[in-house]
Each structure stands twice: as C-alpha cells, then as structure tokens.
Scaffold this motif. Sequence first.
Motif, short mmCIF file in Angstrom:
data_model
loop_
_atom_site.label_atom_id
_atom_site.label_comp_id
_atom_site.label_asym_id
_atom_site.label_seq_id
_atom_site.Cartn_x
_atom_site.Cartn_y
_atom_site.Cartn_z
N PRO A 89 0.62 -1.40 -0.18
CA PRO A 89 0.05 -0.34 0.09
C PRO A 89 1.17 1.07 0.19
CG PRO A 89 -0.02 -0.89 2.13
CD PRO A 89 0.73 -1.98 1.21
N SER A 90 0.22 2.19 -0.43
CA SER A 90 1.03 3.43 -1.00
C SER A 90 0.64 4.84 0.34
CB SER A 90 0.50 4.19 -2.24
OG SER A 90 -0.52 4.49 -1.90
N ALA A 91 -0.23 4.37 1.41
CA ALA A 91 -0.91 4.36 2.66
C ALA A 91 -0.78 3.74 3.88
CB ALA A 91 -2.00 5.52 2.25
N PRO A 92 -0.93 4.09 4.94
CA PRO A 92 -1.55 3.46 5.96
C PRO A 92 -2.25 2.57 5.51
CG PRO A 92 -0.46 5.13 6.40
CD PRO A 92 -0.75 5.62 5.58
N LEU A 93 -2.43 1.36 5.73
CA LEU A 93 -3.93 0.28 5.54
C LEU A 93 -4.41 -0.52 5.99
CD1 LEU A 93 -5.63 -1.12 3.06
CD2 LEU A 93 -3.75 -2.98 3.45
N LEU A 94 -5.97 0.20 6.35
CA LEU A 94 -6.93 -0.82 6.95
C LEU A 94 -7.75 -1.70 6.55
CD1 LEU A 94 -8.60 -0.57 9.87
CD2 LEU A 94 -9.84 0.47 8.86
N LEU A 95 -7.48 -2.99 6.70
CA LEU A 95 -8.33 -3.93 6.41
C LEU A 95 -8.85 -5.01 7.32
CD1 LEU A 95 -7.82 -6.34 4.13
CD2 LEU A 95 -6.61 -7.57 5.28
N THR A 96 -10.41 -4.57 6.14
CA THR A 96 -11.35 -5.83 7.06
C THR A 96 -11.46 -7.09 6.79
OG1 THR A 96 -12.60 -3.63 7.72
CG2 THR A 96 -14.09 -5.56 6.99
N LEU A 97 -11.33 -7.52 7.18
CA LEU A 97 -11.57 -9.17 7.45
C LEU A 97 -12.51 -9.98 7.43
CD1 LEU A 97 -9.43 -11.21 5.59
CD2 LEU A 97 -7.85 -11.54 7.34
N HIS A 98 -13.22 -9.86 7.12
CA HIS A 98 -14.57 -11.01 7.76
C HIS A 98 -14.47 -12.82 7.97
CE1 HIS A 98 -17.14 -7.42 5.72
NE2 HIS A 98 -16.36 -7.20 5.07
N ASP A 99 -13.57 -12.49 7.41
CA ASP A 99 -13.30 -14.42 7.77
C ASP A 99 -12.22 -14.41 6.72
OD1 ASP A 99 -13.48 -15.94 5.46
OD2 ASP A 99 -16.14 -15.17 5.38
N LEU A 155 -2.74 -16.68 -0.74
CA LEU A 155 -1.73 -14.98 -1.05
C LEU A 155 -2.03 -14.23 -1.26
CD1 LEU A 155 -0.07 -16.97 -4.00
CD2 LEU A 155 -0.11 -16.91 -2.05
N LEU A 156 -3.46 -13.52 -2.41
CA LEU A 156 -3.86 -12.41 -1.66
C LEU A 156 -4.84 -11.66 -0.73
CD1 LEU A 156 -5.88 -12.37 -5.23
CD2 LEU A 156 -4.02 -10.37 -4.84
N ILE A 157 -5.03 -12.78 0.28
CA ILE A 157 -5.28 -12.67 1.75
C ILE A 157 -4.15 -12.08 2.70
CG2 ILE A 157 -6.51 -13.15 3.28
CD1 ILE A 157 -8.45 -14.32 1.91
N ALA A 158 -2.84 -13.03 2.75
CA ALA A 158 -2.49 -12.66 3.45
C ALA A 158 -0.91 -12.34 2.80
CB ALA A 158 -1.06 -13.78 3.37
N GLY A 159 -1.66 -11.32 1.69
CA GLY A 159 -0.73 -10.37 1.50
C GLY A 159 -0.88 -9.34 1.85
N ALA A 160 -2.10 -9.12 1.68
CA ALA A 160 -2.94 -7.55 2.47
C ALA A 160 -3.17 -7.75 4.14
CB ALA A 160 -4.43 -7.36 1.92
N ALA A 161 -3.00 -9.04 4.90
CA ALA A 161 -2.91 -9.27 6.19
C ALA A 161 -1.73 -8.61 6.53
CB ALA A 161 -3.05 -10.02 5.91
N ARG A 162 -0.70 -8.67 6.03
CA ARG A 162 1.13 -8.39 6.69
C ARG A 162 0.74 -6.78 6.76
NH1 ARG A 162 2.43 -13.26 3.40
NH2 ARG A 162 2.41 -12.01 1.53
N ALA A 163 0.46 -6.60 4.75
CA ALA A 163 0.25 -5.06 4.30
C ALA A 163 0.28 -3.88 5.71
CB ALA A 163 0.33 -5.07 3.08
N ALA A 164 -1.26 -4.64 6.27
CA ALA A 164 -2.37 -3.84 6.97
C ALA A 164 -1.79 -3.24 8.14
CB ALA A 164 -3.61 -4.59 7.36
#
Length: 361
Positions: A101-111, A132-141
């Motif tokens: 992300p190019s800015a701080p990321l808030l991820l809503t992970l429903h499940d 892979l997509l979920i894990a990448g976003a969760a690490r970056a958040a």
Amino acid sequence: MTRVLVDLLFFTGKQGGTETVARQIYSRLAARPGWEFVGYASSELAAAGADWFPGRLIDSGLQCDKRPQWAWGELFGVSRAARAVGADVIHAPANFGPPRPSAPLLLTLHDVLAFKRPEFLPSKLGVLPTKLLIAGAARAATRIVTVSEAARTDILEVTGRRASDVTVIHPGGSGVTTSEAPRPRSGLFSLGNRMPHKNFPRLLEALALIPEAERPTLTISGSHGDDPLRKVAAELGIEKWVDLRGWLTNDEVESLYRTSAAVVFPTMFEGFGLPVLEGMERGCPVICSDIPVLREVGGDAVRYFDPADADDMAAQIRATLADSDVLSEMADAGRARARRFTWDAAADALLDALAATATHD
C-alpha cells in the motif's frame, strides 16, 4: 482533513454480506467533519452509481466480475489510486487489499474461510491465489478490523498478528421497527449464495425428513443463474415444497423476513451471520447452526442444530414450528437481542479505526 481511499473493487452488486456491511457503514459517514472519502470503484459500481457513498467515485475501468481484472486492481490499482489522490489512509473493506500500500492500510477481514475450511471454497476462485491475496493484504495492513470475536480468533491464529492489531466491529441491524400489526406467517426462509459452506443441500435433506403432513414450504434466495439446488430438490422429491429464488431486491427480502414463520440458516462457517441478526430484528424466529459465531450473534434468542446432522436439523425445525408459544417467545427475545447491534455504533468504530491507522507511526 483526513482523506480516505476506499477500495470498492469488490462492489459488483452480487457480493451479499460484504456489500451490505460497506453500504450500511459508509451511508452513515456523510458530513462527518474532518473526513473526505474517495471510492476506487469497479466499472460495475461506477455505472450503477452509489448514492450511499459519502464522497466521489473513481472509475477504475476494471470489470471486477472478471477475476484477472479484479486481481490486477487489488495488486496495483488501489495503491496507484491512493497515491494519485493523496490519500492519508486506505480502507479495504472486503478481505482483499494491496500488498504494497502507498498509505497506511486498514483491512476489513470478514473471515479466513480459505485458511480454516479450504474445502468450502469453490474451485473457480482458486484456493492458493485467494490465500496469497488475503495473506499479502493481512501482512501489509497497519490494522485489521473484523466482524466477530470468533473471526478475530481465527485471524490471529492464521496471520500471527498481535492481538492489539485486530479489532472487532460488529455489524448492525437495519433499524426496522416492529410495532406494526402482526402479519400472517408461514413457511421457512433461508438466504445466501450457493458456496458449499452455506450447506443448503443438507437443509433440503432435513426438509425431506419431515413428514408431509407437517412439512413447511421453504424459500431459498440468493442464487445467480441456474440454481444447483433445483436438482437436489428433485432427487429428494420435494420440489413442490421448495421455492428457489434468485437475487432478490431489498423489498422482496424484507417481505420474506416479515411473512415467514422462521428463518433457517444452516451454514457451516461464517464471519458473522447477518441473516440471524436480520431475522431477530424483524421478530422472525431463527433456527440456525450451532457454531461459535452464531452463538455470538443469537445468544439464547434462537434455536440451534448440528449443521452436519440432517436429522437434528429436521427435529429442531419441527419442534419450533409446532409450538406457537415458543415462536412468540423467540420473536420477542430476538428483537431484544438484535438491539445490541447497531450500524451507527459500527460507523463510529470504523472512524476510530481509520483515525488510529492514519496516525500510526
């Protein structure tokens, strides 16, 4: 002024609960002082418009019903859009988000269905790409929000994030009033997509186990295209008791909630379980799966069954419908329970999480 880039690539009009949560929360954020919202939208959403969104939309030009385009948007488009508008924070409200992300990321992970119960994920989605997509976003958040304590427990286990990084924001009810004169109620209502974890074939098996003299009609909404449950109902010989409906309008869903004798929710896995809350709110008794997240939502106001056992499912349906006093008590208890969950509280909590994310060092 804090500028938020909201990832709305997932919003195609066909995503069920994730769209409901985003629409309900963001519709309550208009005219909040100190905030500006910019939505990075799928071409489907940009064409349809979004009067519920409290800011302007950027048309991504991506048809996000086409998965390669959607994946490209998540991997690259969201961050580029956030950089272009000078966003202070990115909110990805539907499980997926930019891995860089190019800015701080808030991820809503429903499940974390793909990790906990991968057998329930349709093969067309691809288990490995989804993970892979979920894990990448969760690490970056910078921070993660989710919709239940049960989901939070799963997320902490799967991602290894610190407990302080994951916050629960419960969805709310629709705020409908139930003071109107009671309407005649009959039959069962169940709703959801046809993903395997929704467990509708077993619900049809349970219906077939109920003697014909007692067997209620069952309406199931939420299908797109040719409904795979039609063949199941035919094989069980219960077609005349089953009304398989497609994607319904809000008014059609509302009518079914208000005229059905009970809502049945046979799911094997959920992040929250909006149909349980929505049924309770409308005074429609709820009979649902005995899994931790639905206990969190329904408490003592609903009846539970083993979602792997069609006999138990049938027994609980029969026992509930046979006693008018039980139905009345469940309706009252459900309304009281539902008042604990409000979208206004969810909207306030999301702003708190966005502010904490934007100011994170």
